[in-house]
Design a protein around this motif. Structure first.
Motif, PDB file in Angstrom:
ATOM      1  N   ALA A 256     -12.793  16.413   8.929  1.00  0.00           N
ATOM      2  CA  ALA A 256     -11.624  15.552   8.717  1.00  0.00           C
ATOM      3  C   ALA A 256     -11.733  14.294   9.568  1.00  0.00           C
ATOM      4  N   ILE A 257     -12.181  14.455  10.809  1.00  0.00           N
ATOM      5  CA  ILE A 257     -12.306  13.284  11.687  1.00  0.00           C
ATOM      6  C   ILE A 257     -13.368  12.341  11.137  1.00  0.00           C
ATOM      7  N   LEU A 258     -14.425  12.915  10.545  1.00  0.00           N
ATOM      8  CA  LEU A 258     -15.444  12.065   9.920  1.00  0.00           C
ATOM      9  C   LEU A 258     -14.822  11.244   8.792  1.00  0.00           C
ATOM     10  N   ILE A 259     -13.981  11.908   7.989  1.00  0.00           N
ATOM     11  CA  ILE A 259     -13.325  11.189   6.879  1.00  0.00           C
ATOM     12  C   ILE A 259     -12.423  10.084   7.417  1.00  0.00           C
ATOM     13  N   LEU A 260     -11.704  10.381   8.502  1.00  0.00           N
ATOM     14  CA  LEU A 260     -10.859   9.354   9.122  1.00  0.00           C
ATOM     15  C   LEU A 260     -11.716   8.212   9.648  1.00  0.00           C
ATOM     16  N   TRP A 261     -12.841   8.572  10.258  1.00  0.00           N
ATOM     17  CA  TRP A 261     -13.728   7.597  10.881  1.00  0.00           C
ATOM     18  C   TRP A 261     -14.211   6.575   9.847  1.00  0.00           C
ATOM     19  N   LEU A 262     -14.552   7.086   8.639  1.00  0.00           N
ATOM     20  CA  LEU A 262     -15.031   6.177   7.595  1.00  0.00           C
ATOM     21  C   LEU A 262     -14.000   5.097   7.317  1.00  0.00           C
ATOM     22  N   ARG A 263     -12.720   5.482   7.332  1.00  0.00           N
ATOM     23  CA  ARG A 263     -11.679   4.514   7.036  1.00  0.00           C
ATOM     24  C   ARG A 263     -11.678   3.388   8.059  1.00  0.00           C
ATOM     25  N   ILE A 264     -11.978   3.751   9.310  1.00  0.00           N
ATOM     26  CA  ILE A 264     -11.888   2.757  10.370  1.00  0.00           C
ATOM     27  C   ILE A 264     -13.116   1.869  10.384  1.00  0.00           C
ATOM     28  N   ALA A 265     -14.282   2.444  10.020  1.00  0.00           N
ATOM     29  CA  ALA A 265     -15.525   1.708  10.230  1.00  0.00           C
ATOM     30  C   ALA A 265     -15.955   0.889   9.027  1.00  0.00           C
ATOM     31  N   TRP A 266     -15.558   1.303   7.822  1.00  0.00           N
ATOM     32  CA  TRP A 266     -16.211   0.715   6.649  1.00  0.00           C
ATOM     33  C   TRP A 266     -15.266  -0.131   5.825  1.00  0.00           C
ATOM     34  N   PRO A 267     -15.849  -1.148   5.159  1.00  0.00           N
ATOM     35  CA  PRO A 267     -15.034  -1.974   4.266  1.00  0.00           C
ATOM     36  C   PRO A 267     -14.858  -1.299   2.911  1.00  0.00           C
ATOM     37  N   ARG A 268     -13.950  -1.847   2.135  1.00  0.00           N
ATOM     38  CA  ARG A 268     -13.654  -1.276   0.826  1.00  0.00           C
ATOM     39  C   ARG A 268     -14.788  -1.582  -0.155  1.00  0.00           C
ATOM     40  N   VAL A 269     -15.095  -0.615  -1.005  1.00  0.00           N
ATOM     41  CA  VAL A 269     -16.105  -0.805  -2.049  1.00  0.00           C
ATOM     42  C   VAL A 269     -15.425  -1.444  -3.259  1.00  0.00           C
ATOM     43  N   ARG A 270     -16.108  -2.447  -3.831  1.00  0.00           N
ATOM     44  CA  ARG A 270     -15.549  -3.117  -5.000  1.00  0.00           C
ATOM     45  C   ARG A 270     -15.537  -2.164  -6.177  1.00  0.00           C
ATOM     46  N   GLU A 271     -14.664  -2.430  -7.147  1.00  0.00           N
ATOM     47  CA  GLU A 271     -14.453  -1.493  -8.250  1.00  0.00           C
ATOM     48  C   GLU A 271     -15.758  -1.210  -9.019  1.00  0.00           C
ATOM     49  N   ASP A 272     -16.546  -2.265  -9.319  1.00  0.00           N
ATOM     50  CA  ASP A 272     -17.765  -2.040 -10.107  1.00  0.00           C
ATOM     51  C   ASP A 272     -18.836  -1.342  -9.263  1.00  0.00           C
ATOM     52  N   GLN A 273     -18.881  -1.679  -7.972  1.00  0.00           N
ATOM     53  CA  GLN A 273     -19.824  -0.991  -7.080  1.00  0.00           C
ATOM     54  C   GLN A 273     -19.496   0.496  -7.012  1.00  0.00           C
ATOM     55  N   LEU A 274     -18.195   0.761  -7.030  1.00  0.00           N
ATOM     56  CA  LEU A 274     -17.722   2.141  -6.942  1.00  0.00           C
ATOM     57  C   LEU A 274     -18.224   2.963  -8.134  1.00  0.00           C
ATOM     58  N   GLN A 275     -18.113   2.376  -9.318  1.00  0.00           N
ATOM     59  CA  GLN A 275     -18.583   3.097 -10.496  1.00  0.00           C
ATOM     60  C   GLN A 275     -20.103   3.229 -10.487  1.00  0.00           C
ATOM     61  N   ARG A 276     -20.797   2.163 -10.063  1.00  0.00           N
ATOM     62  CA  ARG A 276     -22.265   2.239  -9.988  1.00  0.00           C
ATOM     63  C   ARG A 276     -22.685   3.362  -9.055  1.00  0.00           C
ATOM     64  N   LEU A 277     -22.020   3.444  -7.918  1.00  0.00           N
ATOM     65  CA  LEU A 277     -22.379   4.472  -6.937  1.00  0.00           C
ATOM     66  C   LEU A 277     -22.239   5.859  -7.551  1.00  0.00           C
ATOM     67  N   ALA A 278     -21.148   6.065  -8.291  1.00  0.00           N
ATOM     68  CA  ALA A 278     -20.924   7.393  -8.862  1.00  0.00           C
ATOM     69  C   ALA A 278     -21.991   7.747  -9.887  1.00  0.00           C
ATOM     70  N   TRP A 279     -22.278   6.800 -10.790  1.00  0.00           N
ATOM     71  CA  TRP A 279     -23.118   7.149 -11.931  1.00  0.00           C
ATOM     72  C   TRP A 279     -24.598   6.957 -11.655  1.00  0.00           C
ATOM     73  N   LEU A 280     -24.934   6.001 -10.792  1.00  0.00           N
ATOM     74  CA  LEU A 280     -26.349   5.709 -10.586  1.00  0.00           C
ATOM     75  C   LEU A 280     -26.911   6.350  -9.317  1.00  0.00           C
ATOM     76  N   VAL A 281     -26.097   6.727  -8.391  1.00  0.00           N
ATOM     77  CA  VAL A 281     -26.607   7.336  -7.157  1.00  0.00           C
ATOM     78  C   VAL A 281     -26.185   8.796  -7.043  1.00  0.00           C
ATOM     79  N   LEU A 282     -24.873   9.025  -7.086  1.00  0.00           N
ATOM     80  CA  LEU A 282     -24.389  10.383  -6.809  1.00  0.00           C
ATOM     81  C   LEU A 282     -24.791  11.364  -7.897  1.00  0.00           C
ATOM     82  N   LEU A 283     -24.640  10.942  -9.156  1.00  0.00           N
ATOM     83  CA  LEU A 283     -24.920  11.874 -10.243  1.00  0.00           C
ATOM     84  C   LEU A 283     -26.392  12.291 -10.260  1.00  0.00           C
ATOM     85  N   PRO A 284     -27.354  11.338 -10.226  1.00  0.00           N
ATOM     86  CA  PRO A 284     -28.763  11.772 -10.145  1.00  0.00           C
ATOM     87  C   PRO A 284     -29.037  12.633  -8.919  1.00  0.00           C
ATOM     88  N   LEU A 285     -28.439  12.253  -7.793  1.00  0.00           N
ATOM     89  CA  LEU A 285     -28.660  13.027  -6.573  1.00  0.00           C
ATOM     90  C   LEU A 285     -28.157  14.460  -6.748  1.00  0.00           C
TER      91      LEU A 285
END
Lengths: 168, 320, 205
Positions: B275-304
């Motif tokens: 949970a602290i890791l999930i909180l940490w991400l919020r503090i450290a990282w910027p927001r992913v753009r909408e199209d980048q978000l979809q690319r990440l899901a379909w082109l990186v996460l799904l094959p992985l």
């Protein structure tokens, strides 16, 4: 009447009522939400009958994905808010078809199993898994091929449109 | 320990409800404090010693606020949305085991149950987005819908990989089958699951449905008072559920030294770290753009996730 | 995709950097000062409030005139001083009746302090003088005088002693520390423009 019967009747009534509301509702988005209740109720029916795998898959696939897509499409086209008015002829026709199907299915069930109650003893999860990936593995793989073809086609349709736009 | 069934059920329900109401508050308080200190601040300090009662004070504030329903809102959809968002996590929390004995609702296919009910939670966001009668809410709701459907698939595949490795759909069974080398064997799956979980929770970096600089507060823009608080509670309950699920699936749940007696504590500790890791991400990282978000899901996460499934299959066949 | 996009490795490194920076900050003590519980550590020349050294004021009205939002209210009357030497001329001087600053209008530009030729106005570091009612922000000369206490020594006029400290040898009547221009001249020049009426400013009540 056992408590399971009562539960089944209750869930079944909710499902049926939600289904009727989904069909009769004039606002498409509300109809979609009633469809969620109806499909969820159906999952409840499966659960009461002891087919928990089917119930959960129903919830995961139909409620969690299919109806979400339907609602998403409604929101995207902004057609969810408007009222849909069908002609009385349409409605009567739909009601007739629905009633006919109900009578047909109900009659077939009564004819096949009679009025007396029966024990529900479905196979367990392991058995279902073995059947799907053993006996029925070829149809299963064929289905996945169909889905793959659909996916590739969707990508093709999406990308060819793009290139035409760019060329123009 | 032979309690009558009814008493046992009521007792379990009370315990689950208590955990459901306190753990999210603990997460929220941790977020306040960790975020503050990561930004060189102190965070809440006034409500109780070191602001320990800040969220209770917030709750009191929310109760006092007026419950506004916008004139153009779809009344019932708008009003029901917070409950629809909140209840699935309550059900999921009941099905997640804390140790072999500590599980409120021990159903055979509990992994599937948890994944199924959390996928229902989407409707809360969709209903809020639609029902508010506000274009920002609508855009946010649509973003949420697209995001949740996209990330559901890699998440389910990653969970399926673990279920395959354990040969069980029961969370208890999976945690019992776990051994330390799964940390390496299931690493890609664990990463996919974690990223997808953060996306399902609509937390930074995947919070574009709520992006305040773009769509005000997305589906929650029009909410006030208790209903708004319920959405916040749902978000933090979601963090609790996802952390516990990640712990049970990928970190072996209650396994650890003296797990016979300390099992639930191990689960709690591991889930708290996640949970602290999930909180940490919020503090450290910027927001992913909408199209980048979809690319990440379909082109990186799904094959992985698919690679992980293949890897697990090979492993099960070779060693199993 | 012709833009210069960072590669996946670079992006991952960036994400790692974000995590590392926040973790480092977490390990360090916070910068927050707990203000109401702990007094802030202000520089001594902070521009907190405007203090009045009443005995230096000659009611010359320069500050009131220069104030951009007219928040200084001055009333005074003339008194005649008997000649101190035989056959000397009687002198007139201004006696300050009222010196108010309305801090609800004041924008802390400090022009009044700059223009005061007699070192009667000073910046004091006090800042905690909020009021529940905006009308209570109109502060009168006794209140303005109390803020002299925390005016830093370095800004005080030469030869000025705080009340309570041992008094240096100084003419009690004359304004403290000011040698140029002398009181009489400045006072009369101010009077000249005011056509003898020192309470020239129409004060809105």
């Amino acid at each position: 009447m056992t408590s399971r019967d009562v539960l089944f009747a209750a869930v079944g009534l909710i499902t049926a009522a939600a289904a009727v509301l989904a069909v009769t509702n004039r606002r498409v988005l509300h109809a979609g939400l009633w469809l969620v209740v109806s499909l969820g109720g159906l999952a409840g029916c499966y659960l009461v009958l002891g087919a928990e795998l089917v119930a959960l898959v129903q919830l995961l696939v139909y409620v969690g994905a299919v109806v979400v897509l339907v609602l998403f499409a409604l929101m995207l086209t902004r057609s969810g808010g408007g009222e849909v008015d069908t002609s009385p002829a349409h409605r009567w026709l739909a009601a007739g078809v629905g009633a006919g199907m109900t009578v047909l299915l109900g009659g077939a069930l009564v004819a096949a199993y009679g009025w007396d109650t029966r024990e529900v003893a479905g196979p367990g999860n392991e058995h279902i898994g073995e059947e799907i990936f053993g006996t029925w593995v070829w149809p299963f793989e064929l289905l996945s091929l169909l889905l793959l073809a659909a996916l590739v086609t969707a990508v093709a349709v999406a990308t060819t449109g793009h290139s035409r736009d760019r060329a123009a | 320990m032979d309690l009558p069934l009814a008493v046992e059920i009521i007792l379990k329900a009370v315990v689950v409800l208590a955990a459901f109401l306190t753990l999210p508050l603990a997460i929220g308080q941790t977020e306040h404090k960790v975020m503050a200190h990561m930004q060189g601040r102190l965070g809440p300090m006034e409500a109780g010693p070191h602001g320990i009662a800040q969220l209770v004070a917030d709750g009191i504030k929310f109760v006092q606020k007026e419950d506004v329903t916008p004139a153009s809102a779809d009344r019932w959809v708008f009003k029901l949305a917070p409950a629809v968002a909140l209840i699935p996590y309550l059900v999921a929390l009941a099905a997640i085991p804390w140790s072999a004995a500590w599980v409120a609702a021990d159903v055979p296919a509990s992994l599937l149950l948890v994944l199924a009910v959390t996928s229902v939670g989407v409707f809360g966001t969709l209903m809020a987005g639609w029902g508010s009668g506000n274009k920002y809410s609508l855009v946010g709701g649509m973003r949420a819908g697209a995001q949740l459907v996209s990330y559901e698939l890699p998440m389910v595949l990653a969970a399926a990989s673990v279920a395959m490795a354990a040969g069980s759909l029961s969370l208890t069974g999976i945690a019992q089958a776990w051994s330390w080398w799964w940390l390496i064997w299931q690493l890609p799956g664990a990463l996919v699951f974690l990223v997808a979980a953060v996306a399902e929770l609509q937390r930074v970096p995947f919070d574009s449905p709520l992006a305040d600089s773009e769509v005000v507060f997305g589906p929650y823009t029009e909410y006030t008072g208790l209903r708004f608080a319920f959405f916040l509670l749902a978000e933090y309950a979601g963090i609790v559920v996802m952390s516990l699920l990640f712990t049970v699936l990928f970190l072996g749940g209650w396994s650890g030294p003296w797990s016979d007696t300390l099992g639930p504590l191990w689960t709690l500790l591991k889930a708290a770290l996640v949970a602290i890791l999930i909180l940490w991400l919020r503090i450290a990282w910027p927001r992913v753009r909408e199209d980048q978000l979809q690319r990440l899901a379909w082109l990186v996460l799904l094959p992985l996730a698919l690679v992980q499934l293949a890897l697990t299959g090979v492993g099960v066949v070779v060693w199993g | 995709m012709n833009e210069d996009k960072p590669g996946a490795l670079q992006a991952l490194r960036g994400l790692g950097k974000g995590l590392a920076t926040t973790a480092k900050t977490l390990a360090r003590p916070a910068h927050t000062r707990q203000y109401p519980h702990v007094e802030p550590d202000l520089p001594e020349r902070s521009h907190g409030v405007i203090a009045l050294l009443e005995e230096n004021c000659t009611s010359c009205m320069l500050c009131a005139r220069e104030c951009p939002d007219w928040c200084i209210y001055i009333d005074s009357h003339k008194e005649t001083l008997e000649p101190t030497t035989e056959g000397g001329r009687a002198r007139q001087h201004n006696v300050l009746d009222r010196f108010d600053i309305d801090f609800s209008l004041c924008m802390y530009c400090g022009i009044c302090i700059e223009v005061c030729p007699f070192d009667a106005l000073f910046w004091a570091p006090d800042f905690a003088y909020a009021e529940g009612d905006i009308r209570n922000l109109l502060h009168e000369k006794p209140k303005l005088g109390t803020w002299m206490e925390r005016v830093p020594d370095a800004t005080l006029p030469e030869g000025y002693a705080r009340p309570g400290a041992e008094t240096p040898a100084q003419d009690a009547d004359g304004p403290v520390g000011v040698t140029e221009p002398s009181v009489g001249e400045a006072g009369s020049s101010a009077e000249g423009t005011d056509a003898g009426d020192t309470s020239s400013r129409e004060v809105e009540e």
